[in-house]
Write a protein that holds these residues in place. Structure first.
Motif, PDB file in Angstrom:
ATOM      1  N   GLN A 109       0.868  -1.174   0.000  1.00  0.00           N
ATOM      2  CA  GLN A 109       0.000   0.000   0.000  1.00  0.00           C
ATOM      3  C   GLN A 109       0.902   1.220   0.000  1.00  0.00           C
ATOM      4  OE1 GLN A 109      -3.298  -1.830  -0.481  1.00  0.00           O
ATOM      5  NE2 GLN A 109      -3.688   0.243   0.222  1.00  0.00           N
ATOM      6  N   VAL A 110       0.537   2.235  -0.763  1.00  0.00           N
ATOM      7  CA  VAL A 110       1.308   3.478  -0.835  1.00  0.00           C
ATOM      8  C   VAL A 110       0.325   4.638  -0.701  1.00  0.00           C
ATOM      9  CG1 VAL A 110       1.262   3.573  -3.363  1.00  0.00           C
ATOM     10  CG2 VAL A 110       3.084   4.727  -2.140  1.00  0.00           C
ATOM     11  N   ILE A 111       0.764   5.707  -0.078  1.00  0.00           N
ATOM     12  CA  ILE A 111      -0.109   6.868   0.074  1.00  0.00           C
ATOM     13  C   ILE A 111      -0.516   7.359  -1.311  1.00  0.00           C
ATOM     14  CG2 ILE A 111      -0.197   9.277   0.844  1.00  0.00           C
ATOM     15  CD1 ILE A 111       1.418   8.421   3.285  1.00  0.00           C
ATOM     16  N   GLU A 112      -1.813   7.529  -1.481  1.00  0.00           N
ATOM     17  CA  GLU A 112      -2.370   7.869  -2.789  1.00  0.00           C
ATOM     18  C   GLU A 112      -1.739   9.123  -3.397  1.00  0.00           C
ATOM     19  OE1 GLU A 112      -6.780   7.810  -4.734  1.00  0.00           O
ATOM     20  OE2 GLU A 112      -6.599   8.658  -2.720  1.00  0.00           O
ATOM     21  N   SER A 113      -1.457  10.114  -2.582  1.00  0.00           N
ATOM     22  CA  SER A 113      -0.897  11.367  -3.101  1.00  0.00           C
ATOM     23  C   SER A 113       0.614  11.317  -3.315  1.00  0.00           C
ATOM     24  CB  SER A 113      -1.230  12.521  -2.145  1.00  0.00           C
ATOM     25  OG  SER A 113      -0.605  12.323  -0.889  1.00  0.00           O
ATOM     26  N   ASN A 114       1.270  10.210  -2.989  1.00  0.00           N
ATOM     27  CA  ASN A 114       2.712  10.085  -3.142  1.00  0.00           C
ATOM     28  C   ASN A 114       3.043   9.662  -4.582  1.00  0.00           C
ATOM     29  OD1 ASN A 114       5.448   9.570  -3.018  1.00  0.00           O
ATOM     30  ND2 ASN A 114       5.351   8.534  -1.042  1.00  0.00           N
ATOM     31  N   GLU A 115       2.980  10.627  -5.476  1.00  0.00           N
ATOM     32  CA  GLU A 115       3.179  10.357  -6.902  1.00  0.00           C
ATOM     33  C   GLU A 115       4.567   9.800  -7.205  1.00  0.00           C
ATOM     34  OE1 GLU A 115       0.903  10.358  -9.268  1.00  0.00           O
ATOM     35  OE2 GLU A 115      -0.636  11.022  -7.860  1.00  0.00           O
ATOM     36  N   THR A 116       5.579  10.253  -6.478  1.00  0.00           N
ATOM     37  CA  THR A 116       6.942   9.765  -6.723  1.00  0.00           C
ATOM     38  C   THR A 116       7.021   8.270  -6.456  1.00  0.00           C
ATOM     39  OG1 THR A 116       7.855  11.917  -6.141  1.00  0.00           O
ATOM     40  CG2 THR A 116       9.367  10.052  -6.095  1.00  0.00           C
ATOM     41  N   ALA A 117       6.501   7.824  -5.316  1.00  0.00           N
ATOM     42  CA  ALA A 117       6.534   6.400  -4.980  1.00  0.00           C
ATOM     43  C   ALA A 117       5.688   5.595  -5.958  1.00  0.00           C
ATOM     44  CB  ALA A 117       6.058   6.183  -3.548  1.00  0.00           C
ATOM     45  N   ARG A 118       4.530   6.107  -6.297  1.00  0.00           N
ATOM     46  CA  ARG A 118       3.650   5.384  -7.215  1.00  0.00           C
ATOM     47  C   ARG A 118       4.326   5.195  -8.575  1.00  0.00           C
ATOM     48  NH1 ARG A 118      -2.350   7.602  -6.777  1.00  0.00           N
ATOM     49  NH2 ARG A 118      -2.586   5.889  -8.236  1.00  0.00           N
ATOM     50  N   LYS A 119       4.979   6.236  -9.058  1.00  0.00           N
ATOM     51  CA  LYS A 119       5.681   6.132 -10.345  1.00  0.00           C
ATOM     52  C   LYS A 119       6.820   5.119 -10.250  1.00  0.00           C
ATOM     53  CE  LYS A 119       7.969   8.826 -13.898  1.00  0.00           C
ATOM     54  NZ  LYS A 119       8.390  10.134 -14.363  1.00  0.00           N
ATOM     55  N   PHE A 120       7.552   5.141  -9.126  1.00  0.00           N
ATOM     56  CA  PHE A 120       8.638   4.181  -8.919  1.00  0.00           C
ATOM     57  C   PHE A 120       8.105   2.751  -8.999  1.00  0.00           C
ATOM     58  CE2 PHE A 120      10.772   1.246  -6.082  1.00  0.00           C
ATOM     59  CZ  PHE A 120      12.073   1.287  -6.562  1.00  0.00           C
ATOM     60  N   TYR A 121       7.011   2.467  -8.290  1.00  0.00           N
ATOM     61  CA  TYR A 121       6.459   1.109  -8.303  1.00  0.00           C
ATOM     62  C   TYR A 121       5.982   0.723  -9.697  1.00  0.00           C
ATOM     63  CZ  TYR A 121       6.863   1.145  -3.262  1.00  0.00           C
ATOM     64  OH  TYR A 121       7.366   1.204  -1.991  1.00  0.00           O
ATOM     65  N   GLU A 122       5.351   1.651 -10.393  1.00  0.00           N
ATOM     66  CA  GLU A 122       4.886   1.347 -11.745  1.00  0.00           C
ATOM     67  C   GLU A 122       6.057   1.054 -12.677  1.00  0.00           C
ATOM     68  OE1 GLU A 122       2.372   4.719 -12.561  1.00  0.00           O
ATOM     69  OE2 GLU A 122       0.897   4.048 -11.071  1.00  0.00           O
ATOM     70  N   LEU A 123       7.136   1.829 -12.559  1.00  0.00           N
ATOM     71  CA  LEU A 123       8.334   1.565 -13.368  1.00  0.00           C
ATOM     72  C   LEU A 123       9.005   0.251 -12.987  1.00  0.00           C
ATOM     73  CD1 LEU A 123       9.863   5.164 -13.528  1.00  0.00           C
ATOM     74  CD2 LEU A 123       8.837   3.857 -15.427  1.00  0.00           C
ATOM     75  N   SER A 124       8.720  -0.232 -11.777  1.00  0.00           N
ATOM     76  CA  SER A 124       9.286  -1.496 -11.293  1.00  0.00           C
ATOM     77  C   SER A 124       8.389  -2.683 -11.606  1.00  0.00           C
ATOM     78  CB  SER A 124       9.514  -1.415  -9.779  1.00  0.00           C
ATOM     79  OG  SER A 124      10.428  -0.388  -9.473  1.00  0.00           O
ATOM     80  N   GLY A 125       7.322  -2.453 -12.378  1.00  0.00           N
ATOM     81  CA  GLY A 125       6.461  -3.553 -12.813  1.00  0.00           C
ATOM     82  C   GLY A 125       5.249  -3.811 -11.939  1.00  0.00           C
ATOM     83  N   PHE A 126       4.999  -2.953 -10.954  1.00  0.00           N
ATOM     84  CA  PHE A 126       3.809  -3.100 -10.120  1.00  0.00           C
ATOM     85  C   PHE A 126       2.627  -2.432 -10.811  1.00  0.00           C
ATOM     86  CE2 PHE A 126       7.122  -3.928  -7.169  1.00  0.00           C
ATOM     87  CZ  PHE A 126       6.577  -4.646  -6.104  1.00  0.00           C
ATOM     88  N   THR A 127       1.444  -2.961 -10.586  1.00  0.00           N
ATOM     89  CA  THR A 127       0.232  -2.354 -11.131  1.00  0.00           C
ATOM     90  C   THR A 127      -0.682  -1.929  -9.991  1.00  0.00           C
ATOM     91  OG1 THR A 127      -0.817  -4.520 -11.356  1.00  0.00           O
ATOM     92  CG2 THR A 127       0.296  -3.638 -13.297  1.00  0.00           C
TER      93      THR A 127
END
Length: 163
Positions: A123-141
């Motif tokens: 789970q990642v804080i919804e407003s944490n765009e940096t972390a969300r982008k990192f996970y998406e670039l790492s293959g997470f959906t």
């Protein structure tokens, strides 16, 4: 290199977790009491010293200096046998943008596969765009599973990766 944590790493783990949480969450929650009174290095040190079995699920990036930490939970025997959950993931702010996070995630995936898991989630804080982008670039959906953080209006969103 990424390796498993040892008892001798406890104080450094605690430093990275506390500093990482303060840097990540203080701007979001604006909570000095939580960030600076409740969140203490000594408390994490005591918890890990009192429960050294917790170190079994902590991975460290260590190139002579421990620079990053991933803490995950394994759920054998309770219907979630095929997955692990990333609970804490921090790179020392001074060492960000050096590929350390990618190496830690890659090793966590390797560990999950070695343990015959099929999925890693977090789970990642919804407003944490940096972390969300990192996970998406790492293959997470984004699995769109939103959860509120207790006693706040802040929401988290789930991410997962098939192994």
């Amino acid at each position: 290199m990424v390796r498993h944590a040892k008892v001798g790493d406890i104080s450094r783990i605690a430093e990275i977790l506390v500093f990482g949480k303060r840097v990540a969450y203080r701007p979001i929650f604006q909570d000095d009491v939580g960030s600076f009174l409740k969140l203490q290095v000594g408390d994490i040190i005591r918890e890990l010293e009192d429960n050294p079995c917790l170190l079994a699920h902590i991975l460290l990036y260590d190139d002579g200096i421990v620079k990053g930490v991933i803490n995950y939970k394994d759920y054998p025997g309770n219907g979630r046998n095929d997955e692990i959950e990333i609970c804490d993931f921090y790179v020392e702010p001074f060492f960000k943008r050096q590929g350390i996070g990618q190496k830690l995630i890659k090793y966590a995936c390797y560990e999950a596969k070695r343990k015959q898991k099929k999925k890693i989630y977090l789970q990642v804080i919804e407003s944490n765009e940096t972390a969300r982008k990192f996970y998406e670039l790492s293959g997470f959906t984004n699995n769109y599973r939103k959860l509120p953080i207790e006693d706040t209006k802040v929401m988290t969103v789930g991410y997962e990766k098939e192994i």
